[in-house]
Enzyme design. Sequence first.
Site, mmCIF file in Angstrom:
data_model
loop_
_atom_site.group_PDB
_atom_site.id
_atom_site.type_symbol
_atom_site.label_atom_id
_atom_site.label_comp_id
_atom_site.label_asym_id
_atom_site.label_seq_id
_atom_site.Cartn_x
_atom_site.Cartn_y
_atom_site.Cartn_z
ATOM 1 N N GLU A 81 63.032 28.504 41.780
ATOM 2 C CA GLU A 81 62.422 29.504 42.626
ATOM 3 C C GLU A 81 60.830 29.083 43.076
ATOM 4 O OE1 GLU A 81 61.472 33.228 40.733
ATOM 5 O OE2 GLU A 81 62.488 34.394 42.317
ATOM 6 N N LYS A 126 51.968 48.749 32.438
ATOM 7 C CA LYS A 126 51.137 47.522 32.475
ATOM 8 C C LYS A 126 51.557 46.717 33.849
ATOM 9 C CE LYS A 126 50.021 43.548 31.883
ATOM 10 N NZ LYS A 126 49.462 42.918 32.894
ATOM 11 N N GLY A 142 59.440 40.159 36.517
ATOM 12 C CA GLY A 142 58.622 38.908 36.531
ATOM 13 C C GLY A 142 59.433 37.579 36.450
ATOM 14 N N SER A 143 58.863 36.491 35.781
ATOM 15 C CA SER A 143 59.372 35.313 35.557
ATOM 16 C C SER A 143 60.488 35.330 34.573
ATOM 17 C CB SER A 143 58.193 34.251 35.439
ATOM 18 O OG SER A 143 57.768 34.563 34.141
ATOM 19 N N CYS A 162 61.473 38.654 44.782
ATOM 20 C CA CYS A 162 62.500 38.128 43.833
ATOM 21 C C CYS A 162 63.732 37.849 44.859
ATOM 22 C CB CYS A 162 62.882 39.042 42.803
ATOM 23 S SG CYS A 162 62.860 40.900 43.236
ATOM 24 N N GLY A 205 60.007 36.968 30.859
ATOM 25 C CA GLY A 205 61.382 37.722 30.785
ATOM 26 C C GLY A 205 62.135 37.308 29.280
ATOM 27 N N GLU A 223 64.626 42.009 35.456
ATOM 28 C CA GLU A 223 64.679 41.691 36.737
ATOM 29 C C GLU A 223 64.009 40.335 36.921
ATOM 30 O OE1 GLU A 223 64.166 40.867 40.283
ATOM 31 O OE2 GLU A 223 63.442 43.041 40.765
HETATM 32 P P1 NAD Z 1 55.000 36.863 34.852
HETATM 33 O O1 NAD Z 1 56.320 36.988 34.685
HETATM 34 O O2 NAD Z 1 54.113 35.973 34.238
HETATM 35 O O3 NAD Z 1 54.067 38.120 34.957
HETATM 36 C C1 NAD Z 1 54.793 39.311 35.207
HETATM 37 C C2 NAD Z 1 54.135 40.547 34.341
HETATM 38 O O4 NAD Z 1 54.175 40.158 33.009
HETATM 39 C C3 NAD Z 1 52.674 40.705 34.764
HETATM 40 O O5 NAD Z 1 52.257 42.025 34.567
HETATM 41 C C4 NAD Z 1 52.109 39.983 33.413
HETATM 42 O O6 NAD Z 1 50.685 40.286 33.093
HETATM 43 C C5 NAD Z 1 53.024 40.348 32.399
HETATM 44 N N1 NAD Z 1 53.125 39.462 31.276
HETATM 45 C C6 NAD Z 1 52.593 37.826 31.132
HETATM 46 N N2 NAD Z 1 52.839 37.488 29.985
HETATM 47 C C7 NAD Z 1 53.540 38.260 29.164
HETATM 48 C C8 NAD Z 1 53.880 38.491 28.047
HETATM 49 N N3 NAD Z 1 53.861 37.219 27.052
HETATM 50 N N4 NAD Z 1 54.563 39.716 27.534
HETATM 51 C C9 NAD Z 1 54.673 40.711 28.076
HETATM 52 N N5 NAD Z 1 54.128 40.661 29.623
HETATM 53 C C10 NAD Z 1 53.516 39.725 30.130
HETATM 54 O O7 NAD Z 1 54.903 36.423 36.352
HETATM 55 P P2 NAD Z 1 53.845 35.658 37.268
HETATM 56 O O8 NAD Z 1 53.214 34.568 36.347
HETATM 57 O O9 NAD Z 1 53.019 36.587 37.744
HETATM 58 O O10 NAD Z 1 54.588 35.085 38.374
HETATM 59 C C11 NAD Z 1 55.570 33.790 37.811
HETATM 60 C C12 NAD Z 1 56.740 33.756 38.484
HETATM 61 O O11 NAD Z 1 57.390 35.123 38.296
HETATM 62 C C13 NAD Z 1 56.818 33.798 40.180
HETATM 63 O O12 NAD Z 1 56.607 32.559 40.594
HETATM 64 C C14 NAD Z 1 58.128 34.274 40.487
HETATM 65 O O13 NAD Z 1 59.094 33.058 40.012
HETATM 66 C C15 NAD Z 1 58.414 35.077 39.185
HETATM 67 N N6 NAD Z 1 58.322 36.750 39.764
HETATM 68 C C16 NAD Z 1 59.520 37.442 39.690
HETATM 69 C C17 NAD Z 1 59.195 38.730 40.412
HETATM 70 C C18 NAD Z 1 60.434 39.540 40.551
HETATM 71 O O14 NAD Z 1 60.499 40.549 41.331
HETATM 72 N N7 NAD Z 1 61.652 39.092 39.895
HETATM 73 C C19 NAD Z 1 58.159 39.104 40.661
HETATM 74 C C20 NAD Z 1 56.827 38.399 40.282
HETATM 75 C C21 NAD Z 1 57.185 37.113 40.226
#
Ligand code: NAD
Length: 480
Positions: free
Chosen positions: A383, A175, A227-228, A283, A232, A249
């Site tokens: 962050e 996804k 992601g966030s 990240c 997570g 991560e």
């Molecule tokens: P996010 O965590 O919301 O999204 C990451 C992924 O998760 C996307 O594919 C999103 O569609 C999916 N997602 C969203 N809600 C979900 C849920 N309830 N269950 C499962 N999957 C879901 O991240 P974001 O909003 O795109 O970015 C926000 C923050 O995340 C950034 O400001 C940053 O701090 C962090 N981030 C970290 C990394 C990293 O490499 N560690 C990468 C991108 C963003």
Amino acid sequence: MSQQFKMLIGGEWRNSVDNEMFATRNPATQEVIAEVPLGKQEDIDLAVKAARKAFESCEWQEFLPYDRGKLLNKTAEVIRKYKEELAKFESLDTGKPLFQAEGDVEATARYFEYYAGVADKILGETIPISHDVIDYTVREPVGVTAHIVPWNYPLQIMARGTAAAIATGNTVVIKPAEDTPITALRLGAIMEEAGWPKGVFNVVTGYGEAGAALSNHPDVDHITFTGSVQTGSTVMQSAARNIKPVTLELGGKSPNIVFADSDQEDAINAVCTAIIQNAGQSCSAGSRLLIESSIYDSFIEKLKEKMEEITIGYGLNNPDLGPIISERQLTQIERFMKVAKEENARIVTGGARKTIAEYPNGFFFKPTIIDQVAADSTLAQDEIFGPVIVAFRFESEGEAIELANGTDYGLVAGIWTSEIKRAHRLGQKIRAGQIFINNYGVAGGVSMPFGGYKKSGFGREKGLEALNNYTQLKNVAIKL
Ligand code: NAD
């Protein structure tokens, strides 16, 4: 006219079940680049079923590890065949400078090659029990693995997980992030061209709803999420309900620690790259800068000069710094600037949007240094995910360690010193998954285990360590 894409489920290119689409935009112009299917629960369900069917098929069960290795190598070859197109899409979709997108495409090919090499070297052990018992272990694939990918390094983050998962004999459902879905779909077509059986590699585009459906799915055997912290944590709760393992991560607030005895020119260059790369939306961004007091003012002055020389612009024109991914992310960075003002922090340089006449709708932000910030403030702890460094002064090694470890994160740290004993001492005392001494992010990291301490997550991706995410250990005892 923007392009329209379909998504890949069970070897078929299809629309979403309800035929809805969504647009992905160029963050430098807000123009629509492409429309992709808006996948939801039912689409995820179809993809997981397809991945399960492929996993259990005789064809896949009889696929030799050596043959998986050959196809992974072939995939790297096809990725390189389309490298210009892939880099262009990645640059348009994320906004990142083309040269960085090209680097991402090469790293993507390298992940497939790296895991091609290990596909037939996933070994078990024999365990001495007694003269009439032969005991051995085998590492078996977990089954169907889910990969929820963010928007900052769409290709690389997808490749590091899926290449390791497929090398170990799993089938995958991906996804991609809603902001950057294109290259996942292109990688699907590349997998097809490389000759993978149908259903081994499935991609469902969509919003968080699709990510939630995937992480809640009872027939998924492992979830890799990047992601966030907030999402997570939600993913981990879903996985807990179904008793599924997760690899998380989740970002960082990583320090670069500069001692007076370091090579300061090297340090300045690396400190700058560590926050400018990907517009600070990494990240592992070096978003905190800890400088020994005796060189603080001169270091900040030189860094300021360097940051003010950074070129900002449209990704395909290859500036140093592209736009921020979205209005939402840009607004979040601006909120931190408001906090800086409220807390009387000093904005050494930057601190505001950058307007570019040619791209009036672009989400550009100036490279920024902020200091005179309390160590427990939001700016020092959270962050920011933009080209923003928060700088601190330290008097002693002990204070540097305390500051370095003083956040909830622990992903990466850079240590700059010419004193070998000190380098080792700090390397031991800093609580982070990766320590760089007199460099920051050397060698690209395909083969180096990567992952966090504390709220940066757990489990390791990259390197041989990632193979543990995608295999489960079986012990077999034979009585002779
Ligand atoms: P996010 O965590 O919301 O999204 C990451 C992924 O998760 C996307 O594919 C999103 O569609 C999916 N997602 C969203 N809600 C979900 C849920 N309830 N269950 C499962 N999957 C879901 O991240 P974001 O909003 O795109 O970015 C926000 C923050 O995340 C950034 O400001 C940053 O701090 C962090 N981030 C970290 C990394 C990293 O490499 N560690 C990468 C991108 C963003």
